[in-house]
Design a protein around this motif. Sequence first.
Motif, PDB file in Angstrom:
ATOM      1  N   PRO A  16      50.633  22.230  16.316  1.00 25.13           N
ATOM      2  CA  PRO A  16      51.979  21.917  16.805  1.00 25.13           C
ATOM      3  C   PRO A  16      53.098  22.918  16.472  1.00 25.13           C
ATOM      4  N   GLU A  17      52.811  24.155  16.120  1.00 22.00           N
ATOM      5  CA  GLU A  17      53.898  25.099  15.827  1.00 22.00           C
ATOM      6  C   GLU A  17      54.874  25.236  17.015  1.00 22.00           C
ATOM      7  N   TYR A  53      48.927  34.949  17.359  1.00 17.79           N
ATOM      8  CA  TYR A  53      49.269  34.064  16.236  1.00 17.79           C
ATOM      9  C   TYR A  53      48.471  34.556  15.030  1.00 17.79           C
TER      10      TYR A  53
HETATM   11  N1  GLY Z   1      48.138  24.599  14.344  1.00 17.60           N
HETATM   12  C1  GLY Z   1      47.080  25.484  14.257  1.00 17.60           C
HETATM   13  C2  GLY Z   1      46.624  26.034  15.514  1.00 17.60           C
HETATM   14  O1  GLY Z   1      47.261  25.923  16.538  1.00 17.60           O
HETATM   15  O2  GLY Z   1      45.560  26.642  15.520  1.00 17.60           O
END
Ligand code: GLY
Length: 412
Positions: A283-284, A260
């Motif tokens: 929450p992605e 990510y």
């Molecule tokens: N939404 C940010 C993370 O998962 O770090």
Amino acid sequence: MKVALIGSGGREHAIARTLSQHKNEVHVFPGNPGMIKHATVHLDQNKFDSTFVDSLSKSDFELVVIGPEQPLCDGLADQLRKKGMNVVGPGEAGAQLEKSKIYAKKFMEEFQIPTSKYSKVESSQDCLLKAQSYTAPYVLKMDGLAGGKGVFVCKDISDLEKAAQEIFPTHQSVFLEEFVQGWELSYIVLTDGDNYQACPLTQDHKRLLDGDHGPNTGGMGVVGPLQIEDELNERIHEKIVLPTLKGLKSKGITYRGVLYFGLMINDQNQIQVLEYNVRFGDPETQVIFSLLKEDPAPWLLSVSNGQISPTNFSDEQSSAYVVLAAPGYPDKPIKNLKIEGDIFQEIKDKHYFIASAVNKNEDHFVTSGGRVLGSLGLGADLGSALETAYENANKISWKGLQMRSDIGKNTQ
Ligand code: GLY
């Protein structure tokens, strides 16, 4: 496919729900009581030690997906692979990219991946001294895992001083970073170590309050898919993703899992890497998995065995996710507050993902952590996805519930 999923949050609920919709047999370790419609939860299994590794490897799981960063940083993927299991998630060496922000900064310097200027600071005094070569606002970050909460954005020197005084009694490894203006993009890829597939692009909202005010959180809401220009996408591929994968390889790291890239893009379309995470975003993931067009199990399995075979995502739909958090989050979330509303509602284009709620009192659920649950909405466009997500979010309540009202409002 029989799948073991490690973790207990909304992210794991989303993965479990999608897998189970495609008739996979999902076991979550430990999971949470809100997931029971979609998976077998093993609530007392929250130690991922050698006994756990042994017992998992003796069961007939075809795939293990590790959700959170902590077990990845502790080397759980390595231990499971040694037992011959198919695992989505990097080993301990790859997980360093998230475990230590300073390691990640050095990695980016070594492989010329664009990132902002930083300085290690040893004390409050040292921090104020080094701040002289930065301009406000300042960013102070704790090294190590902090659940997205170890970042202080300070508008001026006095704010910076306060943050440093808060951090230094308990944390020694801290750094000051240049503040980067722009818009944030969660660029999440699955890779088998050589090739990768980018997930639909999403945007998280990290601050607690509307207008990007308040403290940083793990994320208060996500929208996707974002459309970006081909030229920008190509630059992310050339300047960021490829050098990262090559860098990992050159260090002898076989990376099979999720990577990510937390990106910041300024008004001149310049990109900087804010951070790496070595797992699906939360929450992605709730948004990404809602856009899948097919069973993700074969895709995840192909990542785990080093031969990624891309999956298909919908580009005809938009998805929005709004987090409902307990009062006191992110510092001291208040537990045991009665949740009103049907959190198990299952309607095709709108439902909830449960992260921190327990049913201690049999007939109702209570809050048991910070980001309690989230409301997901799908729609033909972002506006209708948001409308659905908010309409449904408003059907749930508890005393002091915190929710941003501007998720997706300023999306690029
Ligand atoms: N939404 C940010 C993370 O998962 O770090």
